[in-house]
Design an enzyme around this catalytic site. Sequence first.
Site, PDB file in Angstrom:
ATOM      1  N   ASP A  80       0.842  -1.185   0.000  1.00 22.77           N
ATOM      2  CA  ASP A  80       0.000   0.000   0.000  1.00 22.77           C
ATOM      3  C   ASP A  80       0.887   1.248   0.000  1.00 22.77           C
ATOM      4  O   ASP A  80       1.928   1.273   0.658  1.00 22.77           O
ATOM      5  CB  ASP A  80      -0.871  -0.027   1.256  1.00 22.77           C
ATOM      6  CG  ASP A  80      -1.989   0.969   1.178  1.00 22.77           C
ATOM      7  OD1 ASP A  80      -3.127   0.540   0.906  1.00 22.77           O
ATOM      8  OD2 ASP A  80      -1.714   2.177   1.368  1.00 22.77           O
ATOM      9  N   LYS A 133      -0.418  14.472 -14.174  1.00 20.49           N
ATOM     10  CA  LYS A 133      -1.470  15.443 -13.974  1.00 20.49           C
ATOM     11  C   LYS A 133      -2.722  14.754 -13.414  1.00 20.49           C
ATOM     12  O   LYS A 133      -2.785  13.537 -13.526  1.00 20.49           O
ATOM     13  CB  LYS A 133      -1.799  16.178 -15.271  1.00 20.49           C
ATOM     14  CG  LYS A 133      -2.549  15.314 -16.306  1.00 20.49           C
ATOM     15  CD  LYS A 133      -2.958  16.122 -17.498  1.00 20.49           C
ATOM     16  CE  LYS A 133      -4.377  16.583 -17.460  1.00 20.49           C
ATOM     17  NZ  LYS A 133      -5.372  15.631 -17.969  1.00 20.49           N
ATOM     18  N   HIS A 163       1.773  15.821 -20.793  1.00 16.39           N
ATOM     19  CA  HIS A 163       2.304  15.008 -21.905  1.00 16.39           C
ATOM     20  C   HIS A 163       2.251  15.748 -23.245  1.00 16.39           C
ATOM     21  O   HIS A 163       2.939  15.378 -24.187  1.00 16.39           O
ATOM     22  CB  HIS A 163       1.617  13.632 -21.967  1.00 16.39           C
ATOM     23  CG  HIS A 163       0.257  13.653 -22.595  1.00 16.39           C
ATOM     24  ND1 HIS A 163      -0.860  14.052 -21.926  1.00 16.39           N
ATOM     25  CD2 HIS A 163      -0.161  13.324 -23.832  1.00 16.39           C
ATOM     26  CE1 HIS A 163      -1.910  13.977 -22.722  1.00 16.39           C
ATOM     27  NE2 HIS A 163      -1.506  13.528 -23.900  1.00 16.39           N
ATOM     28  N   GLU A 201     -12.401  16.113 -29.783  1.00 11.73           N
ATOM     29  CA  GLU A 201     -12.330  14.650 -29.635  1.00 11.73           C
ATOM     30  C   GLU A 201     -13.688  14.073 -30.009  1.00 11.73           C
ATOM     31  O   GLU A 201     -14.716  14.563 -29.533  1.00 11.73           O
ATOM     32  CB  GLU A 201     -11.946  14.288 -28.195  1.00 11.73           C
ATOM     33  CG  GLU A 201     -10.525  14.754 -27.890  1.00 11.73           C
ATOM     34  CD  GLU A 201     -10.053  14.399 -26.475  1.00 11.73           C
ATOM     35  OE1 GLU A 201      -8.898  13.982 -26.320  1.00 11.73           O
ATOM     36  OE2 GLU A 201     -10.842  14.546 -25.537  1.00 11.73           O
ATOM     37  N   ASP A 220      -9.443  19.547 -17.243  1.00 11.27           N
ATOM     38  CA  ASP A 220      -8.836  18.375 -17.887  1.00 11.27           C
ATOM     39  C   ASP A 220      -7.825  18.766 -18.970  1.00 11.27           C
ATOM     40  O   ASP A 220      -6.742  18.180 -19.039  1.00 11.27           O
ATOM     41  CB  ASP A 220      -9.946  17.503 -18.499  1.00 11.27           C
ATOM     42  CG  ASP A 220      -9.430  16.163 -19.003  1.00 11.27           C
ATOM     43  OD1 ASP A 220      -8.542  15.587 -18.330  1.00 11.27           O
ATOM     44  OD2 ASP A 220      -9.903  15.694 -20.057  1.00 11.27           O
ATOM     45  N   HIS A 225      -2.812  21.470 -20.902  1.00  9.61           N
ATOM     46  CA  HIS A 225      -2.356  21.317 -22.294  1.00  9.61           C
ATOM     47  C   HIS A 225      -2.542  22.592 -23.140  1.00  9.61           C
ATOM     48  O   HIS A 225      -1.637  23.025 -23.839  1.00  9.61           O
ATOM     49  CB  HIS A 225      -3.116  20.194 -23.002  1.00  9.61           C
ATOM     50  CG  HIS A 225      -3.120  18.888 -22.260  1.00  9.61           C
ATOM     51  ND1 HIS A 225      -2.076  18.478 -21.471  1.00  9.61           N
ATOM     52  CD2 HIS A 225      -4.049  17.891 -22.188  1.00  9.61           C
ATOM     53  CE1 HIS A 225      -2.353  17.283 -20.962  1.00  9.61           C
ATOM     54  NE2 HIS A 225      -3.549  16.912 -21.382  1.00  9.61           N
ATOM     55  N   LYS A 311     -15.550  16.862 -25.799  1.00 11.78           N
ATOM     56  CA  LYS A 311     -15.746  15.441 -26.116  1.00 11.78           C
ATOM     57  C   LYS A 311     -17.017  15.335 -26.961  1.00 11.78           C
ATOM     58  O   LYS A 311     -17.913  16.185 -26.859  1.00 11.78           O
ATOM     59  CB  LYS A 311     -15.951  14.634 -24.824  1.00 11.78           C
ATOM     60  CG  LYS A 311     -14.830  14.791 -23.790  1.00 11.78           C
ATOM     61  CD  LYS A 311     -13.704  13.816 -24.015  1.00 11.78           C
ATOM     62  CE  LYS A 311     -12.673  13.919 -22.914  1.00 11.78           C
ATOM     63  NZ  LYS A 311     -11.355  13.410 -23.312  1.00 11.78           N
TER      64      LYS A 311
END
Length: 455
Positions: A80, A133, A163, A201, A220, A225, A311
């Site tokens: 753990d 992140k 990324h 997306e 998000d 980004h 999205k």
Amino acid sequence: MGEAGALVLFGITGDLARKMLLPALYRLSADGRLDLPIIGVAKTDLDLHGLREHAREACGGVRDAAFEQLAGNLRLVTGDYRDPATFKALREETAGKGFLVHYLAVPPSLFSPVAEGLAAEGLNRDARLVVEKPFGEDLQSARELNGELLRHFDEDHVRRVDHFLGKEPVEDLMVFRFANTLLEPIWNRSHIRSVQITMAEDFDVRDRGAFYDANGTIRDVVQNHLLQLLAILAMDPPPSTDARAQLDEKWRVLRAVQAIDPADVVRGQYDGYLGTDGVRAGSTTETYVALRAYIDNWRWAGVPWCIRSGKGLPTTDLEIVAELHRPPVTMFGVDGAPDSPNLIRFRLQPDAGVTFDLLVKEPGRQHARPVPVSVDFTKVLGPMQAAYERILTDAVSGDPRRFARFDLVEESWRIVQPVLDLPETPLPYAKGSWGPEPAAQIAPGGWHEISTTFD
Ligand code: BG6
């Protein structure tokens, strides 16, 4: 700041490791670019043999020498993340291995407990901490989290992953701007009317309902980004090529970005989102956002920077369009309409390249028509490295330029802070559409159509 003696991968059996990190480690091994002990840490029933098989599956079931090398480098510590025994076992496993890179591919709520567990065993000395992140959920919590990490690691030894900074086409934006004399002189308010950044997306939140619902599009992808992209596109030329100079310039331009005005934001939620597993009843989390940002400096004053992402949109694309001012006098417009503006399009995903929309004379007429002049980078330059290959390489080597320094993270939270958790219910939109209709008004003159492909 040393080259690593071992990579410690917390969360090695998790989703991110399976989808991104293990395949990237495999490709790096195959290219002869990474050969060092990789100590996985996880709460798992797997033993080392099981972990190796898990890794093989994550890498597409490969059976070759590169995978055998990677598998031979793997070790496993189970336990753990809040249990001191886990870190004792890790200390034994890492003894004598030299400089350690601790990569935390675990939920953010575990960043502090892991840093603390490492420090309790002295594993924060001669070591670097790399965290995934999201870094905080607003300005205040990001500062708190940072304070907790800096109790055990100094800033020079912390790397915050975004990324997008590992993507070659993102880095190419900088080359494009600063290596081409053609562009740099016009890259300012005198020539550029607006900049549009679209990250679309075509899929929904899939099985990430609970995560997504606690975050929404602004947290998000915009705070991290897309504001990083804005910084790269808007910053002044760094005085030198070193990492610090680049990070300083990014910080300077983010400092000049006004906090977003809620009046400059349209949020949307696709129809059916509320039925997703993990999404709270009556949730007001956005799955789409369009917003306008302004930069208060000499280069960009008055130029709208329009960002949209969502999205469930018609395509999956990442594209930037800079619209230039029109010529002062219309000479070749059709039926008295002004000439179309020149557009410079940077395409980042799924394919990468650049397109200039130039005006040419229509044969036989005195009219000008926009024609695209395009280059597909992959066709000309060959395939690119995946983002996580570069992130892992830098995590191991210590180069900080492709990570988010905390002062940049802080500025990004400041910029979006006024539009986090807006009380209004987001506007509904149908999946497969370009989001709620009022979003069209965010971009002066409307959003430019995304170029579908180079072919
Ligand atoms: C992640 C977001 O950071 O980036 C996802 O959490 C998003 O929601 C993803 O889909 C996009 O990254 P990429 O590299 O697939 O374009």
